[in-house]
Every structure is written in structure tokens, then in C-alpha cells.
Write an enzyme that holds these catalytic residues in place. Structure first.
Site, mmCIF file in Angstrom:
data_model
loop_
_atom_site.group_PDB
_atom_site.id
_atom_site.type_symbol
_atom_site.label_atom_id
_atom_site.label_comp_id
_atom_site.label_asym_id
_atom_site.label_seq_id
_atom_site.Cartn_x
_atom_site.Cartn_y
_atom_site.Cartn_z
ATOM 1 N N LYS A 63 22.531 -98.676 60.629
ATOM 2 C CA LYS A 63 22.263 -98.945 62.044
ATOM 3 C C LYS A 63 22.671 -100.383 62.347
ATOM 4 O O LYS A 63 22.161 -101.322 61.746
ATOM 5 C CB LYS A 63 20.779 -98.740 62.343
ATOM 6 C CG LYS A 63 20.439 -99.023 63.801
ATOM 7 C CD LYS A 63 19.005 -98.680 64.135
ATOM 8 C CE LYS A 63 18.720 -98.987 65.585
ATOM 9 N NZ LYS A 63 17.311 -98.758 65.927
ATOM 10 N N ARG A 94 17.600 -100.072 76.248
ATOM 11 C CA ARG A 94 16.522 -101.057 76.429
ATOM 12 C C ARG A 94 15.886 -100.874 77.805
ATOM 13 O O ARG A 94 14.695 -101.100 77.974
ATOM 14 C CB ARG A 94 17.066 -102.466 76.205
ATOM 15 C CG ARG A 94 17.813 -102.590 74.845
ATOM 16 C CD ARG A 94 17.187 -103.496 73.835
ATOM 17 N NE ARG A 94 17.737 -103.239 72.498
ATOM 18 C CZ ARG A 94 18.405 -104.118 71.755
ATOM 19 N NH1 ARG A 94 18.587 -105.349 72.190
ATOM 20 N NH2 ARG A 94 18.832 -103.792 70.550
ATOM 21 N N ARG A 142 18.293 -108.328 67.165
ATOM 22 C CA ARG A 142 17.727 -107.734 65.948
ATOM 23 C C ARG A 142 18.621 -107.998 64.740
ATOM 24 O O ARG A 142 18.686 -107.199 63.819
ATOM 25 C CB ARG A 142 17.593 -106.217 66.142
ATOM 26 C CG ARG A 142 16.850 -105.782 67.400
ATOM 27 C CD ARG A 142 16.446 -104.322 67.287
ATOM 28 N NE ARG A 142 16.135 -103.692 68.560
ATOM 29 C CZ ARG A 142 14.991 -103.851 69.220
ATOM 30 N NH1 ARG A 142 14.056 -104.646 68.753
ATOM 31 N NH2 ARG A 142 14.789 -103.214 70.357
ATOM 32 N N GLU A 196 23.599 -98.779 52.364
ATOM 33 C CA GLU A 196 22.328 -98.430 53.015
ATOM 34 C C GLU A 196 22.075 -96.919 52.945
ATOM 35 O O GLU A 196 20.954 -96.473 52.691
ATOM 36 C CB GLU A 196 22.351 -98.881 54.483
ATOM 37 C CG GLU A 196 22.241 -100.394 54.682
ATOM 38 C CD GLU A 196 20.801 -100.879 54.644
ATOM 39 O OE1 GLU A 196 19.896 -100.090 54.294
ATOM 40 O OE2 GLU A 196 20.565 -102.059 54.978
ATOM 41 N N LYS A 250 24.772 -95.228 63.249
ATOM 42 C CA LYS A 250 24.485 -95.511 64.648
ATOM 43 C C LYS A 250 24.928 -96.923 64.983
ATOM 44 O O LYS A 250 24.590 -97.827 64.231
ATOM 45 C CB LYS A 250 22.979 -95.377 64.856
ATOM 46 C CG LYS A 250 22.512 -95.762 66.232
ATOM 47 C CD LYS A 250 21.030 -95.616 66.318
ATOM 48 C CE LYS A 250 20.580 -96.086 67.684
ATOM 49 N NZ LYS A 250 19.155 -96.035 67.816
ATOM 50 N N SER A 270 23.282 -94.879 73.984
ATOM 51 C CA SER A 270 23.174 -95.070 75.433
ATOM 52 C C SER A 270 24.404 -95.737 76.047
ATOM 53 O O SER A 270 24.896 -95.306 77.084
ATOM 54 C CB SER A 270 21.920 -95.886 75.750
ATOM 55 O OG SER A 270 21.966 -97.152 75.095
ATOM 56 N N TYR A 289 22.902 -87.766 74.528
ATOM 57 C CA TYR A 289 22.227 -87.522 75.802
ATOM 58 C C TYR A 289 22.900 -86.390 76.575
ATOM 59 O O TYR A 289 22.372 -85.919 77.569
ATOM 60 C CB TYR A 289 22.181 -88.819 76.629
ATOM 61 C CG TYR A 289 21.443 -89.918 75.884
ATOM 62 C CD1 TYR A 289 20.055 -89.912 75.821
ATOM 63 C CD2 TYR A 289 22.130 -90.907 75.183
ATOM 64 C CE1 TYR A 289 19.369 -90.876 75.098
ATOM 65 C CE2 TYR A 289 21.463 -91.875 74.453
ATOM 66 C CZ TYR A 289 20.078 -91.854 74.416
ATOM 67 O OH TYR A 289 19.402 -92.796 73.686
HETATM 68 C C1 PBG Z 1 15.097 -98.683 67.982
HETATM 69 C C2 PBG Z 1 16.100 -97.802 68.623
HETATM 70 C C3 PBG Z 1 17.239 -98.197 69.354
HETATM 71 C C4 PBG Z 1 17.874 -97.033 69.803
HETATM 72 C C5 PBG Z 1 17.148 -95.982 69.305
HETATM 73 N N1 PBG Z 1 16.057 -96.466 68.570
HETATM 74 C C6 PBG Z 1 17.842 -99.413 69.704
HETATM 75 C C7 PBG Z 1 17.585 -100.772 69.524
HETATM 76 O O1 PBG Z 1 17.720 -101.257 68.419
HETATM 77 O O2 PBG Z 1 17.282 -101.406 70.535
HETATM 78 C C8 PBG Z 1 19.111 -97.016 70.651
HETATM 79 C C9 PBG Z 1 19.516 -95.732 71.219
HETATM 80 C C10 PBG Z 1 20.546 -95.832 72.266
HETATM 81 O O3 PBG Z 1 21.064 -96.916 72.579
HETATM 82 O O4 PBG Z 1 20.870 -94.768 72.819
HETATM 83 N N2 PBG Z 1 13.891 -98.022 67.775
#
Ligand code: PBG
Length: 333
Positions: A204, A214, A225, A241, A256, A282, A321
Site C-alpha cells: 500500500k 479522505r 502517511r 511486503e 493499492k 478513489s 467503486y
Molecule cells: C486507510 C485507507 C485508505 C483508503 C482505504 N483505506 C487511504 C488512506 O491511506 O488515506 C483509500 C481508498 C481510496 O482512496 O479509494 N484506512
């Protein structure tokens, strides 16, 4: 003096022969896209009276508990693979208490959805603290503001037990803490939930493409992060990982985001012997929706091309989505 041009020899090998009709192309297509391979991420927000649209994700909403049940029923009818649940609590604190209470929004939503659709869908939950903490980080903070890996693991263990008690089928640890899969597996097994499986967010990346998410979870994060999510420059590390997570008991590993990391996805697919998922996130959704809204691209074609490409790169399962809509498009193809 005019130079003699050699005569052109027509080719005898003609790859175009396999593209001559839709039936021919369909027959030789290397990659299949099917509804069962798609997982729909859904947001449920505590205390909402009606679904609330997410501005940067046209067509996606924060659900009420009731509208989430309806979405789950629809998803089951469409034959998609599953749902990934995200909870948005009304109150947050430094330790993310809302994640653990049985009455917490994510825990009640899991129970709602399982009561609604039973085993017709794989019900998955995001196992992370960022929606529940008032600082927006995925874990607990030390007094000097760093994310405390091992203290966070203890909370993830408890969260895993809470989700399992609510009836979840698969938990998705997504906080990128070292050792999270092993700790979650042990917590589930210790509480008798040996059948609850783990979808590990293994590779990730600290991505700019999470922007719209967000908004979707009303994130409180101020900063980034990068001390726990991966550097976009690293692919070998993504494989490492994933291998570590398989070793720790991950049933499925995930890459991801998807589109900017298709190479990582291919490498992970080739390196592990468990199913691989990819999260079409997203920002990837928002880019297509924004361009389509301006008439700059053909929306439906772009959706199917996006999902097919993620499958081709190595994903067995795609979180998107567009899952419900893609299932509808595929059914009438
Ligand atoms: C963290 C989390 C994130 C997403 C899913 N779970 C993002 C982040 O690190 O802010 C992102 C999913 C998306 O952007 O569609 N729990």
C-alpha cells in the site's frame, strides 16, 4: 538517377485475422472480467438521516444504515464478489475508541449487512484506525507524535475480534503496521474465529490519489502517511511486503492503488501462491468521472478498460467503486 524500390511482399502472418469480428475477438480474449471478481467499497456514516453524496466521487455516497442494507441487497442480486465496509463515526478521539465498541458504526454495519445478505456476498471490513482517530493517523501516536507500531497492533487485534463478533467474513488490515497480519490472525484464532479470513493490504503506497477518499471518510489527517505507507518509487519492496504477509497468514494479498502500480501488481501475482487483489482507488475513480463529465472520454468504455487492465496485470479480485455498475454493464454485453 531514381533508386529502384523493392516490391512489397504482403505478410503471410497476420495477427489482424483474430480481430476480424466481435465473436472472434471474444473467443481469443486473454482476460475475462466478471462480476464475481469485483468488490464494492461502501461508506456508512453514523447519525445520518439520508445518504450524503461525496462531492469528489460523483455517484458514491456516505450511506445510512438503511441505505447500506439496500445497497448490499442490490450488490448480491448483481452477483458481485463482495463488499468492503468503511465506517465514519460521529465522534473521534486520540485512540479511536469508536472502532472497538460493539455499538460503533462499523461493527453495527457489519452485523446489518450480514443479517441482510448472509453468505450471498463476501462481507469485508476495513481494519484500520484512521476513520476513528481525531488525528487521522492509522495508529496510536507516541507522546512525540510518531505512529507507534506495536501499540497499534494491540488495538488492531481487538478490532479484529470486534469485527468477527459482528459476523464479518474477511477483515482487511490496511494500516501498514509491521506484523499486523500475524497479530490479527492470532487474535482471530484465539477467539475461535478460525474461519474469518484476511485480505492484507500488503503493498500500500503513500499516494496522492487517495484524495477523494479522505473526503469520503471526513478524514482529520493533517500531514501524510509516509512513515508507514510505501514510497511510490519502490516495487521490490512491494513484493517483500506481500511475501511477509503470506508468511504471516494472509489469505489474499492486495496492491493499492492499482493503476499507477500495475507493475507491482504483476510482480506480486508472480511471486505469491494466494489470490491477489487490487484496489482501484478513489482518485482513479474521480479522474475518469471528471473527464467523462466534461465529455472528454467515453465513460463506460473507460470503466471497462480500466477494470480489464487491472485484471490483465494480475489481479484476481478488484475493489472498485464501479463494481455494481460494471456488473450491470457486463450483464448486457
Ligand atoms: C486507510 C485507507 C485508505 C483508503 C482505504 N483505506 C487511504 C488512506 O491511506 O488515506 C483509500 C481508498 C481510496 O482512496 O479509494 N484506512
Amino acid at each position: 538517377m531514381v533508386e529502384q524500390v523493392p516490391p512489397i511482399t504482403p505478410p503471410t502472418v497476420r495477427p489482424r485475422r483474430l480481430r476480424t469480428s466481435a465473436a472472434m475477438r471474444r473467443m481469443v480474449a486473454e482476460t475475462a472480467l466478471e462480476a464475481r471478481q469485483l468488490v464494492l467499497p461502501v461508506f456508512v456514516r453514523e447519525g445520518l438521516d439520508e445518504p450524503r453524496p461525496i462531492g469528489s466521487m460523483p455517484g458514491v455516497v456516505q450511506h445510512t444504515r438503511d441505505s447500506l442494507r439496500a445497497a448490499a441487497t442490490e450488490a448480491a442480486e448483481l452477483g458481485i464478489g463482495g463488499l468492503m465496509l468503511f465506517g465514519v463515526p460521529a465522534h473521534r478521539d486520540p485512540v479511536g475508541s469508536g472502532a472497538l465498541e460493539p455499538s460503533g458504526i462499523l461493527n453495527v454495519a457489519i452485523a446489518d449487512v450480514v443479517a441482510e445478505v448472509g453468505d450471498a456476498l463476501t462481507v469485508m471490513s476495513d481494519l484500520c484506525l484512521d476513520e476513528f482517530t481525531d488525528h487521522g493517523h492509522c495508529g496510536l501516536l507516541t507522546p512525540d507524535g510518531r505512529v507507534d507500531n506495536d501499540a497499534t497492533l494491540a488495538v488492531y487485534a481487538e478490532m479484529a475480534r470486534a469485527h468477527a463478533a459482528a459476523g464479518v467474513h474477511m477483515v482487511g488490515p490496511s494500516g501498514m503496521m509491521d506484523g499486523q497480519v500475524a497479530v490479527v490472525r492470532a487474535a482471530l484464532d484465539g477467539a475461535g474465529h478460525t474461519d474469518v479470513s484476511i485480505l492484507a493490504y500488503s503493498a500500500k503506497y503513500a499516494s496522492a490519489f487517495y484524495g477523494p477518499f479522505r473526503e469520503a471518510v471526513d478524514s482529520c489527517l493533517d500531514g501524510d502517511r509516509r512513515t508507514y505507507q510505501q514510497d511510490p518509487a519502490n516495487a521490490v519492496e512491494g513484493v517483500r511486503e506481500a511475501l511477509l504477509d503470506v508468511e504471516q497468514g494472509a489469505d489474499v494479498v492486495m496492491v493499492k492503488p492499482a493503476l499507477a502500480y500495475l507493475d507491482v501488481l504483476r510482480r506480486v501475482r508472480d511471486a505469491v501462491d494466494v489470490p491477489v487483489a487490487a484496489y482501484n482507488i478513489s482518485g482513479e475513480y474521480a479522474m475518469v468521472e471528471a473527464a467523462a463529465a466534461r465529455g472528454w472520454i467515453d465513460r463506460e468504455a473507460a470503466i471497462l478498460e480500466t477494470l480489464t487492465s487491472i485484471r490483465r496485470a494480475g489481479a484476481d479480485v478488484v475493489l472498485t467503486y464501479w463494481a455494481a455498475e460494471a456488473a450491470r454493464l457486463l450483464a448486457r454485453r
